[in-house]
Design an enzyme around this catalytic site. Structure first.
Site, PDB file in Angstrom:
ATOM      1  N   GLY A  15       0.833  -1.207   0.000  1.00 48.82           N
ATOM      2  CA  GLY A  15       0.000   0.000   0.000  1.00 48.82           C
ATOM      3  C   GLY A  15       0.864   1.252   0.000  1.00 48.82           C
ATOM      4  O   GLY A  15       1.862   1.324   0.716  1.00 48.82           O
ATOM      5  N   ARG A  76       0.848  -5.285  -5.666  1.00 51.46           N
ATOM      6  CA  ARG A  76       1.065  -6.527  -4.916  1.00 51.46           C
ATOM      7  C   ARG A  76       1.263  -7.613  -5.974  1.00 51.46           C
ATOM      8  O   ARG A  76       0.592  -7.603  -7.001  1.00 51.46           O
ATOM      9  CB  ARG A  76      -0.140  -6.816  -4.029  1.00 51.46           C
ATOM     10  N   ASP A 107       5.268  -4.594   6.273  1.00 50.18           N
ATOM     11  CA  ASP A 107       5.876  -5.876   6.656  1.00 50.18           C
ATOM     12  C   ASP A 107       5.779  -6.945   5.562  1.00 50.18           C
ATOM     13  O   ASP A 107       6.656  -7.802   5.454  1.00 50.18           O
ATOM     14  CB  ASP A 107       5.352  -6.373   8.009  1.00 50.18           C
ATOM     15  N   ASP A 131       0.134   2.223   8.611  1.00 51.81           N
ATOM     16  CA  ASP A 131      -0.409   1.416   9.708  1.00 51.81           C
ATOM     17  C   ASP A 131       0.407   1.455  11.009  1.00 51.81           C
ATOM     18  O   ASP A 131      -0.105   1.051  12.059  1.00 51.81           O
ATOM     19  CB  ASP A 131      -0.537  -0.053   9.278  1.00 51.81           C
ATOM     20  N   ASP A 133       2.620  -0.501  11.989  1.00 46.04           N
ATOM     21  CA  ASP A 133       2.585  -1.843  12.590  1.00 46.04           C
ATOM     22  C   ASP A 133       3.880  -2.633  12.398  1.00 46.04           C
ATOM     23  O   ASP A 133       3.863  -3.863  12.431  1.00 46.04           O
ATOM     24  CB  ASP A 133       1.386  -2.630  12.019  1.00 46.04           C
ATOM     25  N   ARG A 158     -17.974  14.893  13.197  1.00 42.50           N
ATOM     26  CA  ARG A 158     -18.416  15.249  14.557  1.00 42.50           C
ATOM     27  C   ARG A 158     -19.370  16.449  14.527  1.00 42.50           C
ATOM     28  O   ARG A 158     -20.384  16.460  15.221  1.00 42.50           O
ATOM     29  CB  ARG A 158     -17.178  15.565  15.396  1.00 42.50           C
ATOM     30  N   HIS A 220     -23.863  14.098  20.919  1.00 43.30           N
ATOM     31  CA  HIS A 220     -23.410  13.153  19.885  1.00 43.30           C
ATOM     32  C   HIS A 220     -22.625  12.035  20.574  1.00 43.30           C
ATOM     33  O   HIS A 220     -22.261  12.157  21.755  1.00 43.30           O
ATOM     34  CB  HIS A 220     -22.540  13.846  18.832  1.00 43.30           C
ATOM     35  N   GLU A 227     -10.294  -0.756  11.226  1.00 47.45           N
ATOM     36  CA  GLU A 227     -10.549  -1.659  10.101  1.00 47.45           C
ATOM     37  C   GLU A 227     -10.457  -3.132  10.516  1.00 47.45           C
ATOM     38  O   GLU A 227     -11.224  -3.969  10.046  1.00 47.45           O
ATOM     39  CB  GLU A 227      -9.506  -1.358   9.010  1.00 47.45           C
TER      40      GLU A 227
HETATM   41  O1  F6P Z   1      -1.232  -1.217   4.730  1.00 51.04           O
HETATM   42  C1  F6P Z   1      -1.870  -0.046   4.366  1.00 51.04           C
HETATM   43  C2  F6P Z   1      -3.335  -0.324   4.101  1.00 51.04           C
HETATM   44  O2  F6P Z   1      -3.959   0.877   3.696  1.00 51.04           O
HETATM   45  C3  F6P Z   1      -4.087  -0.943   5.277  1.00 51.04           C
HETATM   46  O3  F6P Z   1      -4.449   0.016   6.236  1.00 51.04           O
HETATM   47  C4  F6P Z   1      -5.231  -1.590   4.546  1.00 51.04           C
HETATM   48  O4  F6P Z   1      -5.723  -2.698   5.278  1.00 51.04           O
HETATM   49  C5  F6P Z   1      -4.599  -2.066   3.276  1.00 51.04           C
HETATM   50  O5  F6P Z   1      -3.459  -1.262   3.052  1.00 51.04           O
HETATM   51  C6  F6P Z   1      -5.484  -2.013   2.058  1.00 51.04           C
HETATM   52  O6  F6P Z   1      -4.769  -2.531   0.987  1.00 51.04           O
HETATM   53  P1  F6P Z   1      -5.254  -2.503  -0.534  1.00 51.04           P
HETATM   54  O7  F6P Z   1      -4.715  -1.251  -1.144  1.00 51.04           O
HETATM   55  O8  F6P Z   1      -4.629  -3.714  -1.144  1.00 51.04           O
HETATM   56  O9  F6P Z   1      -6.747  -2.541  -0.526  1.00 51.04           O
END
Ligand code: F6P
Length: 333
Positions: A15, A76, A107, A131, A133, A158, A220, A227
Site C-alpha cells: 500500500g 502486490r 511488513d 499502519d 505496525d 463530529r 453526539h 478496520e
Molecule cells: O497497509 C496499508 C493499508 O492501507 C491498510 O491500512 C489496509 O488494510 C490495506 O493497506 C489495504 O490494501 P489494498 O490497497 O490492497 O486494498
C-alpha cells in the site's frame, strides 16, 4: 563484510503511503552523491519481475518531495510471493548488474525482501506504511499524514453528528493494527475507541455508554472503529436499534493513504532513505531501518519480523479514561 554496492535499485511495494516519494528522493540523491548508479523499479516486485525499470538521476526525483502516492508506482505480486518468483527476480537484478535494492513498504514487503536476500541480493528496507505496525520501529513513513487526514475528516463528521444528535461510527484503516484508531480517537475526543488488539466484542458496553451519556446531556456519540474490527455498517444498525439514537457509519477508506506528506513524514523519509543508501554503499545486506528509542537504527530483517509490537497499556488506559469523562463527572459528584 561484503563489498559495497556500486549500482542499486529502489522500489516501493504494498500500500502506498505519504512520504514514500521523499524516501525515494533521499535514496536516489544520497546514492548518486556517493557515486553509485541508481535504477528505479516501477510497480514494486511486480514491476521487477516484468523488468519495468529505468536509470535515475537527480532530476528523476525533482518535484516529488511534496507529492502523495509514489512516483514509482506500487503493486502486490502473487508471482513474487513464490520461491520461483524470488529466484527469477534475483536473476533479473544480477543480469542488470544491480547489486542491492532499497525497498520501501510495510511488513509484507519486508518478507519479500527477506526472500530476495536469501537469493543473494543485498536489500535494505525502509518502513513505509500508514499502519505503524512494524515492530522494530516507533515510526513508519505515512502514519503522521494519515492520522492528520483522518482526524480532520472525523472533526467534520463530529460537527454534523452534534447538529443531528447522532451517533457516528467512523472506521479508519490500519489492517489488523489499532494505531490509527487509537491516535485519531484520542485526538478527536471520541466517546469509544475500538482497537483490534483490545476489543472484546461486547457491544452492550457501548450501548450502555451511549444511553448513559445521552442521559447526561451529550448530543453526539463518536465511535472510532478500526478496520481490523470492521463491520461498522451492521454495528450502526444494531446500536441504533438498541439505543434509539440515530446512528450512521462512515468508512474513511483510501483517502487516508493520499495527500501531501506532513513535515514529519518528509523528514523521517529523508533520513531513512539516506540511511538505506549508506548501508548499501557500505555493503550491508538484509537490513531494515527503524526509529527506536529516539534514534535511527538498523536491524536484521528476520529479527525485525520476529519482534512483537503492542499498544502501550498506558495509552489504552488513558484513552479509555478520557473518553468516559462524562461518566467520571457523575462519579465525582
Ligand atoms: O497497509 C496499508 C493499508 O492501507 C491498510 O491500512 C489496509 O488494510 C490495506 O493497506 C489495504 O490494501 P489494498 O490497497 O490492497 O486494498
Amino acid at each position: 563484510m561484503p563489498k559495497g554496492c556500486k549500482k542499486i535499485a529502489v522500489l516501493t511495494s504494498g500500500g502506498d503511503a505519504p512520504g514514500m516519494n521523499a524516501a525515494i528522493r533521499a535514496v536516489v540523491r544520497r546514492a548518486l552523491g556517493k557515486g553509485l548508479k541508481v535504477v528505479g523499479i516501477e510497480k514494486g516486485y511486480k514491476g521487477l519481475l516484468a523488468e519495468e525499470m529505468f536509470d535515475m538521476n537527480a532530476r528523476s526525483v525533482a518535484d516529488a518531495i511534496q507529492k502523495g502516492g509514489t512516483i514509482l508506482g506500487t503493486a502486490r505480486s502473487s508471482e513474487f510471493a513464490t520461491d520461483e518468483g524470488k529466484k527469477k527476480a534475483a536473476d533479473i537484478l544480477r543480469k542488470r548488474g544491480i547489486e542491492g535494492v532499497a525497498i520501501i513498504g510495510g511488513d509484507g514487503s519486508y518478507r519479500g525482501a527477506l526472500g530476495l536476500s536469501r537469493e543473494g541480493i543485498p536489500v535494505v528496507c525502509i518502513p513505509g506504511t500508514i499502519d505503524l505496525d512494524i515492530a522494530c520501529t516507533d515510526y513508519t513513513i505515512g502514519f503522521d499524514t494519515a492520522v492528520n487526514t483522518a482526524m480532520e475528516a472525523i472533526d467534520k463528521v463530529r460537527d454534523t453528528s452534534s447538529s443531528h444528535e447522532r451517533c457516528s461510527i467512523i472506521e479508519v484503516m490500519g489492517r489488523n493494527a489499532g494505531y490509527i484508531a487509537l491516535w485519531c480517537g484520542v485526538a478527536t475526543g471520541a466517546e469509544d475507541i475500538l482497537l483490534p488488539e483490545k476489543y472484546d466484542f461486547n457491544e452492550q458496553n457501548i450501548i450502555n455508554h451511549i444511553i448513559e451519556s445521552r442521559k447526561l446531556g451529550k448530543t453526539h456519540h463518536l465511535i472510532i472503529n478500526a478496520e481490523g474490527i470492521g463491520h461498522s455498517t451492521s454495528m450502526s444498525r444494531r446500536i441504533e436499534a438498541a439505543t434509539g439514537m440515530e446512528t450512521r457509519a462512515t468508512i474513511l477508506g483510501y483517502m487516508q493513504r493520499g495527500g501531501s506528506p506532513s513535515c514529519k513524514d518528509r523528514f523521517y523519509a529523508a533520513i531513512m532513505g539516506a540511511y538505506a543508501a549508506d548501508l548499501l554503499e557500505e555493503g550491508n545486506c538484509n537490513r531494515c531501518i527503524g526509529y527506536l528509542g529516539g534514534e535511527f537504527r538498523d536491524f536484521d530483517i528476520e529479527e525485525a519480523l520476529n519482534m512483537k509490537k503492542e499498544i502501550p497499556e498506558y495509552y489504552y488506559d488513558v484513552s479509555k479514561a478520557l473518553s468516559r469523562s462524562i461518566a467520571n463527572d457523575r462519579v465525582a459528584k
